[in-house]
Design a protein around this motif. Structure first.
Motif, PDB file in Angstrom:
ATOM      1  N   ASN A  13       0.855  -1.079   0.101  1.00 45.10           N
ATOM      2  CA  ASN A  13       0.084   0.084  -0.025  1.00 45.10           C
ATOM      3  C   ASN A  13       0.855   1.071   0.044  1.00 45.10           C
ATOM      4  N   GLY A  14       1.487   1.615  -1.419  1.00 48.87           N
ATOM      5  CA  GLY A  14       2.339   2.627  -1.341  1.00 48.87           C
ATOM      6  C   GLY A  14       3.674   2.405  -0.824  1.00 48.87           C
ATOM      7  N   HIS A  15       4.814   3.018  -1.043  1.00 50.22           N
ATOM      8  CA  HIS A  15       6.265   2.647  -0.685  1.00 50.22           C
ATOM      9  C   HIS A  15       6.667   2.363   0.698  1.00 50.22           C
ATOM     10  N   GLN A  16       5.762   2.725   1.600  1.00 42.78           N
ATOM     11  CA  GLN A  16       6.275   2.611   3.028  1.00 42.78           C
ATOM     12  C   GLN A  16       5.484   1.585   3.739  1.00 42.78           C
ATOM     13  N   ASN A  17       4.151   0.976   3.419  1.00 40.39           N
ATOM     14  CA  ASN A  17       3.363  -0.092   4.011  1.00 40.39           C
ATOM     15  C   ASN A  17       3.438  -1.188   3.152  1.00 40.39           C
ATOM     16  N   ILE A  18       4.120  -2.322   3.857  1.00 38.70           N
ATOM     17  CA  ILE A  18       3.916  -3.713   3.058  1.00 38.70           C
ATOM     18  C   ILE A  18       3.519  -4.449   3.936  1.00 38.70           C
ATOM     19  N   PHE A  19       2.490  -5.446   3.696  1.00 41.36           N
ATOM     20  CA  PHE A  19       1.898  -6.285   4.686  1.00 41.36           C
ATOM     21  C   PHE A  19       1.946  -7.750   3.974  1.00 41.36           C
ATOM     22  N   VAL A  20       2.608  -8.916   4.560  1.00 38.23           N
ATOM     23  CA  VAL A  20       2.652 -10.190   4.138  1.00 38.23           C
ATOM     24  C   VAL A  20       1.786 -10.976   4.920  1.00 38.23           C
ATOM     25  N   GLU A  21       1.337 -12.153   4.398  1.00 35.91           N
ATOM     26  CA  GLU A  21       0.574 -13.378   4.927  1.00 35.91           C
ATOM     27  C   GLU A  21       1.638 -14.490   5.008  1.00 35.91           C
ATOM     28  N   LYS A  22       1.605 -15.065   6.291  1.00 37.88           N
ATOM     29  CA  LYS A  22       2.388 -16.244   6.395  1.00 37.88           C
ATOM     30  C   LYS A  22       1.539 -17.090   7.500  1.00 37.88           C
ATOM     31  N   ASP A  23       1.255 -18.440   7.052  1.00 35.12           N
ATOM     32  CA  ASP A  23       0.522 -19.344   7.829  1.00 35.12           C
ATOM     33  C   ASP A  23      -0.950 -18.768   8.293  1.00 35.12           C
ATOM     34  N   GLY A  24      -1.634 -18.097   7.276  1.00 34.16           N
ATOM     35  CA  GLY A  24      -3.011 -17.531   7.703  1.00 34.16           C
ATOM     36  C   GLY A  24      -2.941 -16.353   8.419  1.00 34.16           C
ATOM     37  N   ALA A  25      -1.796 -15.734   8.783  1.00 36.27           N
ATOM     38  CA  ALA A  25      -1.754 -14.553   9.723  1.00 36.27           C
ATOM     39  C   ALA A  25      -1.115 -13.270   8.988  1.00 36.27           C
ATOM     40  N   LEU A  26      -1.432 -12.177   9.049  1.00 31.92           N
ATOM     41  CA  LEU A  26      -1.099 -11.052   8.403  1.00 31.92           C
ATOM     42  C   LEU A  26      -0.307 -10.294   9.150  1.00 31.92           C
ATOM     43  N   TYR A  27       0.894  -9.911   8.557  1.00 30.17           N
ATOM     44  CA  TYR A  27       1.809  -9.005   9.258  1.00 30.17           C
ATOM     45  C   TYR A  27       2.492  -7.979   8.690  1.00 30.17           C
ATOM     46  N   LYS A  28       2.774  -6.864   9.111  1.00 34.23           N
ATOM     47  CA  LYS A  28       3.498  -5.591   8.628  1.00 34.23           C
ATOM     48  C   LYS A  28       4.928  -5.752   8.543  1.00 34.23           C
ATOM     49  N   SER A  29       5.210  -5.756   7.165  1.00 34.84           N
ATOM     50  CA  SER A  29       6.825  -6.015   6.881  1.00 34.84           C
ATOM     51  C   SER A  29       7.705  -4.663   7.365  1.00 34.84           C
ATOM     52  N   ASP A  30       8.780  -5.215   7.759  1.00 37.17           N
ATOM     53  CA  ASP A  30       9.684  -4.150   8.026  1.00 37.17           C
ATOM     54  C   ASP A  30      10.203  -3.347   6.747  1.00 37.17           C
ATOM     55  N   GLY A  31      10.319  -4.166   5.679  1.00 37.92           N
ATOM     56  CA  GLY A  31      10.604  -3.596   4.581  1.00 37.92           C
ATOM     57  C   GLY A  31       9.984  -2.522   3.874  1.00 37.92           C
ATOM     58  N   LYS A  32      10.770  -1.465   3.143  1.00 33.88           N
ATOM     59  CA  LYS A  32      10.013  -0.281   2.739  1.00 33.88           C
ATOM     60  C   LYS A  32      10.811  -0.046   1.407  1.00 33.88           C
ATOM     61  N   PHE A  33      10.351   0.664   0.506  1.00 33.65           N
ATOM     62  CA  PHE A  33      10.865   1.273  -0.871  1.00 33.65           C
ATOM     63  C   PHE A  33      11.316   2.549  -0.439  1.00 33.65           C
TER      64      PHE A  33
END
Length: 426
Positions: A97-117
């Motif tokens: 969601n834009g260059h600073q907000n990245i979310f990933v799903e693992k094992d059915g749970a959603l996390y905010k990633s530390d990675g950013k553009f």
């Protein structure tokens, strides 16, 4: 190693590798070798330093090494943070969601990633590169694009001026191994008893419709059901984007829709494919998902000698899917009497299975109902609930405990079971 530490290590190695004088002359293999060498050198230094404050670096396993190497390579030659994320096999969904907000799903749970553009411009450049690899283009005049990666992952990109908070990328990935009924039982979605009943129904060619909300596991469940189809039958699958993983059928035809070209021509819809499939002598037709006017064609196929067909659709309950099917049919047959539509639905679909994603993010089968008939006096389709999910008193706000429970209702339409030579009472 935490994601934050991994990202920091990737940045450090990237900085070191980019200082190499001949980097621009390296091909991809040479660059990957250079990155791997830089990582090994960093690990050796960590092992030699008795005061090392990062023991995790000194004991990196092969999997972590490969992941970091690919991440650095992607950040230099490939897709940057995006390439790093999709290189992780445990990630099943990516939402940028834009260059600073990245979310990933693992094992059915959603996390905010530390990675950013680094910037919105960097993300736009990477998206352009990403989309072009699939032979597509995205720009202000054509800001929405859908496509599929080589591994079957489904990608949706939305750019400005439609996307207000920056470029949006959504990637849904699918497991390499097809879902099995045994795994559904292991995950608690169904019970062993339910699996045995479903096997009887699929084998006896009951028309089954799987419904549920987004992310409830409809396609996954359909894959599991397909394991019950006899191997010697001819099956035709029809999908918007190929997600089904039917493995046990020899005589299998897979069809996929096609979007219109830049000139607005050449589109092939699910409705087109259903009509074509009927001329291919199918024994069963499996439609990945119905969303519109093709619902009428699917129901007519089910009701004209193609018993045992399977399909899915979005709905919040078994009653909701009936009204949604009515609406979809009206899109392609405006003016058709509502009673005639309901009669068509009731005579085509035998079983409806409703799935849901619960508050603890688990995916469960909520209800299995038999579709009986259209009551002309009440002007309603009659349903016969066979199984219902009942939540246990052990459930909490964060953990749902319960299972599918048999109702007191017996299956009333036993004709197909009898034809198949099954004497068991369901």
């Amino acid at each position: 190693m935490t994601e934050q530490m991994r990202n920091g290590l990737v940045s450090q190695i990237k900085s070191e590798v980019q200082d190499h004088a001949d980097l621009t002359n390296f091909d991809n293999d040479q660059l990957q070798a250079l990155v791997a060498e830089a990582l090994e050198d960093k690990i050796r230094r960590a092992r030699d330093d008795l005061q090392d404050s990062n023991p995790e670096l000194a004991s990196l396993n092969f999997r972590d090494k490969r992941h970091i190497t690919l991440a650095v390579f992607e950040s230099i030659r490939g897709l940057g943070v995006l390439g790093r994320i999709i290189a992780d096999p445990e990630v099943t969904e990516v939402m940028i969601n834009g260059h600073q907000n990245i979310f990933v799903e693992k094992d059915g749970a959603l996390y905010k990633s530390d990675g950013k553009f680094e910037s919105r411009r960097e993300l736009e450049i990477i998206i352009t590169k990403f989309v072009s690899r699939a032979g597509r283009a995205v720009n202000e005049s054509d800001p929405i694009v859908d496509f599929q990666l080589d591994d079957g992952s489904r990608v949706n990109v939305v750019m400005a001026p439609i996307a207000l908070n920056g470029p949006i990328v959504t990637i849904r990935r699918f497991p390499k191994e097809a879902m099995t009924v045994e795994r559904l039982i292991e995950f608690g979605s169904i019970t062993t008893e339910v699996a045995e009943v479903l096997k009887l129904l699929v084998t006896a060619k009951y028309n089954i419709f799987v419904c549920g909300g987004t992310g409830s596991g409809k396609t996954t469940f359909l894959n599991a059901l397909s394991n019950f189809i006899p191997r010697d039958e001819r099956i035709i699958t029809i999908e918007d984007s190929a997600e089904l993983q039917i493995k046990n059928i020899d005589n299998l035809v897979r069809l996929e829709t096609r979007n219109a070209g830049a000139d607005g021509k050449g589109a092939v819809t699910i409705r087109d494919l259903i009509k074509s499939a009927l001329r291919m002598r199918p024994e069963r037709i499996v439609v990945g998902e119905v969303r519109g006017a093709e619902a009428l064609d699917m129901l007519q196929a089910m009701n004209t000698g193609h018993d045992g067909s399977l399909s899915t659709g979005h709905a919040n309950s078994t009653f909701d899917i009936l009204s949604r099917l009515e609406t979809m049919i009206l899109q392609g047959a405006d003016g058709l009497p509502l009673d005639a539509i309901r009669q068509q639905i009731a005579s085509s679909i035998d079983i409806i299975i409703h799935l849901s994603r619960l508050r603890d993010k688990s995916r469960r089968t909520m209800e299995i109902v038999e579709v009986l008939n259209f009551d002309v006096h009440k002007r309603q389709i009659q349903l016969n609930p066979l199984y219902e999910f009942r939540e246990s008193e052990l459930s909490t706000k964060s953990k749902v405990v319960g299972q599918l429970t048999r109702t007191s209702n017996a299956l009333r339409n036993t004709f197909k079971l009898n034809v198949a030579g099954v004497s068991r009472v369901v």
